[in-house]
Enzyme design. Structure first.
Site, short mmCIF file in Angstrom:
data_model
loop_
_atom_site.label_atom_id
_atom_site.label_comp_id
_atom_site.label_asym_id
_atom_site.label_seq_id
_atom_site.Cartn_x
_atom_site.Cartn_y
_atom_site.Cartn_z
N TYR A 15 -7.68 -4.81 22.95
CA TYR A 15 -8.86 -6.28 22.83
C TYR A 15 -8.32 -6.81 22.76
O TYR A 15 -8.14 -8.63 23.82
CB TYR A 15 -9.72 -5.99 21.32
CG TYR A 15 -10.11 -4.65 21.29
CD1 TYR A 15 -11.71 -4.29 22.55
CD2 TYR A 15 -10.64 -3.21 20.31
CE1 TYR A 15 -11.94 -3.08 22.93
CE2 TYR A 15 -10.81 -2.41 20.88
CZ TYR A 15 -11.75 -1.58 21.61
OH TYR A 15 -12.63 -1.15 21.34
N ARG A 79 17.94 -1.88 3.16
CA ARG A 79 16.53 -1.82 2.25
C ARG A 79 16.19 -3.25 2.19
O ARG A 79 15.53 -3.69 1.23
CB ARG A 79 16.45 -1.08 0.83
CG ARG A 79 17.12 0.05 1.10
CD ARG A 79 16.68 1.73 1.58
NE ARG A 79 15.07 1.81 1.87
CZ ARG A 79 13.66 2.18 1.97
NH1 ARG A 79 14.34 2.85 3.57
NH2 ARG A 79 12.37 2.58 2.15
N HIS A 80 16.89 -3.66 3.32
CA HIS A 80 15.80 -5.66 2.86
C HIS A 80 16.32 -5.67 4.21
O HIS A 80 17.07 -5.70 5.26
CB HIS A 80 16.99 -6.28 1.93
CG HIS A 80 16.69 -7.16 1.98
ND1 HIS A 80 16.69 -8.50 3.07
CD2 HIS A 80 16.45 -8.01 0.38
CE1 HIS A 80 16.63 -9.64 1.76
NE2 HIS A 80 15.95 -9.02 0.60
N ASP A 81 14.75 -5.96 5.34
CA ASP A 81 14.73 -6.38 6.85
C ASP A 81 15.43 -7.86 6.52
O ASP A 81 16.40 -8.14 7.62
CB ASP A 81 13.13 -6.35 6.28
CG ASP A 81 12.65 -7.87 5.86
OD1 ASP A 81 12.84 -7.78 4.63
OD2 ASP A 81 11.38 -7.31 6.36
N THR A 105 16.98 -18.12 0.62
CA THR A 105 16.25 -16.93 0.24
C THR A 105 15.46 -16.34 1.25
O THR A 105 14.71 -17.27 2.48
CB THR A 105 15.16 -17.16 -1.22
OG1 THR A 105 14.91 -15.82 -1.48
CG2 THR A 105 14.05 -17.92 -0.86
N HIS A 153 -38.40 -14.32 10.42
CA HIS A 153 -38.30 -13.31 9.81
C HIS A 153 -38.54 -11.93 11.33
O HIS A 153 -39.45 -10.92 10.50
CB HIS A 153 -40.27 -12.30 9.01
CG HIS A 153 -40.08 -14.17 8.03
ND1 HIS A 153 -39.62 -14.25 7.32
CD2 HIS A 153 -40.46 -15.03 8.28
CE1 HIS A 153 -40.11 -14.83 5.86
NE2 HIS A 153 -40.73 -16.02 6.98
N SER A 283 -24.49 3.75 30.16
CA SER A 283 -24.81 5.23 29.68
C SER A 283 -24.23 6.03 30.57
O SER A 283 -24.32 6.30 31.60
CB SER A 283 -25.88 5.61 29.09
OG SER A 283 -26.57 6.61 28.83
N ARG A 332 1.54 -8.31 6.09
CA ARG A 332 1.70 -7.46 7.96
C ARG A 332 0.77 -7.17 8.29
O ARG A 332 0.99 -7.53 9.84
CB ARG A 332 3.42 -6.95 6.77
CG ARG A 332 4.24 -7.01 6.84
CD ARG A 332 5.42 -5.92 6.42
NE ARG A 332 6.19 -6.28 6.28
CZ ARG A 332 7.67 -6.42 6.27
NH1 ARG A 332 8.10 -6.09 7.97
NH2 ARG A 332 8.19 -7.31 5.72
#
Length: 474
Positions: A15, A79-81, A105, A153, A283, A332
């Protein structure tokens, strides 16, 4: 595993545009992290820290050279990107290893990069919105005085014009466009704020010099194309910003859903159709069908985007004190996919709005079936002007109308109200051609189209042009 043996997000494989997909891809994200580290080091050097030109030059030379396998290995260990990418960057820029991420940080790179990606993503969405609005403006102009039944309506009501109805769609997108420009104008960088937003680490780096810390904040923002930073943050920028952005994207999805739903209804009535390709199959079983597949796809994508706003709202609401990390996994998913979804549905909207097919004879037939009932007030006034008694004429019209309506509903016969009235001597002097002119029933609809386009839409769009249909792969 290959892409054929594992799930692949359809937003990427089917898409969204390549531009939007690459914007949220790893290469763009992590090279933006490196750009942030470079800009931080440049600003720190300019303010007197012991950082050399060689260190910065080496970082610049290797900004795009990301060893993703090495980064993955580091992340498995740490264990820390963020620290994984600090080390991977240090491997290719060894002279700068000791000053990469100095005083920062993790949110210095993660949050600031997110804001940079959001800014660029909104820029892509703005281009698509201009395309949709340009197409709808052109269509509205072309169809400004094509009389058609109005509906309230979902029941036949006073006539309008096809162009005026298109202006209703266009106005929704115009409101989104104004909101988008507001969000872009007020978007800021998180800046250089430290672990809890106090800038304590940077104050220590500059030996208590508050002014240098303030300058550092401004310099980093300006070098990244922002005039301002958010004045206060915790460890992260306020997740209220994400909520605002997803509300905007949801608003665009709402506008597209409404427009595409209207087109599906009009396709059902055989009055207006989306473009249908020469070899397109509507179809697998019913070969004659011309299903509004793109409009349906727009609605499906729009519903997905609209569903994401609650994630952003709840994420903001549950950020405790200076921050928690439960926002990370959710963001993410929701932020990139909201952009990808809107990108996809707007590209479809450009294609559909660029090739709408109008069937005036079908529209005229539908109008003629209902016009007799709608024309009764004009017929009544015309007969009164010719000397008739208003109350007596009203009663005659009431009786004829009920008889004609009963014939249509119970016998399935055509509406013969006009024949009944023409045969009633009380209406013998009415100029039937004049009172039944459909254009008499649309009020100022054509003029409203001109005024809206000339006074509101075109000044806002300026000289921008919609992408050609050849540029939109749907």
């Amino acid at each position: 595993m290959s892409d054929e043996t594992r799930y692949v997000n359809p937003l990427i494989s089917r898409y969204a545009s390549r531009s939007m997909a690459e914007l949220w891809g790893n290469q763009r994200r992590f090279s933006t992290w490196r750009q942030l580290w470079i800009v931080l080091a440049q600003a720190e050097r300019d303010l007197g820290l012991d950082i050399t030109e060689q260190q910065i030059a080496q970082m610049q030379a290797t900004r795009e050279s990301i060893d993703f396998d090495a980064a993955k290995d580091y992340e498995r260990r740490f264990r820390h990107d963020v620290m994984a990418h600090v080390h991977a960057f240090g491997d290719v820029a060894p002279s700068a290893r000791g000053i990469i991420h100095l005083g920062a940080t993790s949110c210095f790179v993660t949050d600031n990069a997110e804001l940079l990606l959001i800014r660029d993503g909104l820029g892509l969405i703005e281009q698509h919105l201009r395309g949709v609005m340009g197409n709808l403006a052109r269509f509205a102009r072309e169809q400004r005085d094509q009389v058609t039944l109005g509906f309230t309506h979902l029941q036949p009501a006073q006539p309008t014009t096809v162009g005026k109805r298109a202006c209703l769609w266009l106005h929704d997108f115009l409101l989104d466009f104004e909101e988008l420009r507001h969000r872009l104008a007020t978007l800021r960088l998180r800046g250089v704020k430290g672990t809890t937003g106090t800038q304590a680490s940077f104050l220590a780096l500059f030996d208590g010099d508050h002014e240098k810390v303030r300058q550092l904040d401004r310099m980093v923002a300006q070098r990244l194309g922002f005039d301002e930073v958010y004045p206060v943050t915790g460890q992260t920028y306020s997740r209220k910003i994400d909520s605002h952005v997803l509300d905007l994207l949801s608003g665009i999805a709402q506008s597209a859903h409404k427009c595409a739903t209207d087109l599906r209804i009009l396709a059902h009535r055989k009055e207006i159709e989306e473009p249908f390709e020469k070899e397109q199959i509507g179809s697998s079983a019913m070969a004659y069908k011309r299903n509004p597949m793109r409009s349906e796809r727009i609605c499906g994508l729009a519903r997905f985007v609209m569903s994401l706003t609650s994630n952003a709202a709840q994420t903001h609401a549950t950020q405790w004190l200076e921050r928690t990390l439960d926002d990370s996994a959710n963001r993410r998913l929701t932020i990139p996919q909201a952009f990808l979804g809107v990108d996809a549905l707007l590209r479809l909207m450009i294609n559909v709005s660029n090739g709408l097919v109008v069937y005036p004879k079908v529209i005229g037939r539908s109008l003629s079936e209902e016009l007799p009932f709608m024309a009764t007030e004009a017929i009544l006034m015309a007969a009164v002007r010719e000397g008739g008694d208003r109350q007596e004429l009203h009663e005659r019209i009431r009786l004829h109308s009920q008889a004609a309506a009963s014939r249509v509903k119970t016998q399935g016969e055509p509406n013969d109200l006009l024949d009944r009235l023409r045969g009633d001597e009380a209406f013998g002097n009415v100029d039937w051609k004049q009172v039944l002119d459909p254009k008499l029933f649309v009020g100022r609809a054509p003029e409203q189209v001109d005024e809206f386009l000339d006074e509101v839409v075109m000044p806002m769009l300026g000289d921008s042009e919609a992408p050609s249909d050849a540029e939109i792969d749907v």
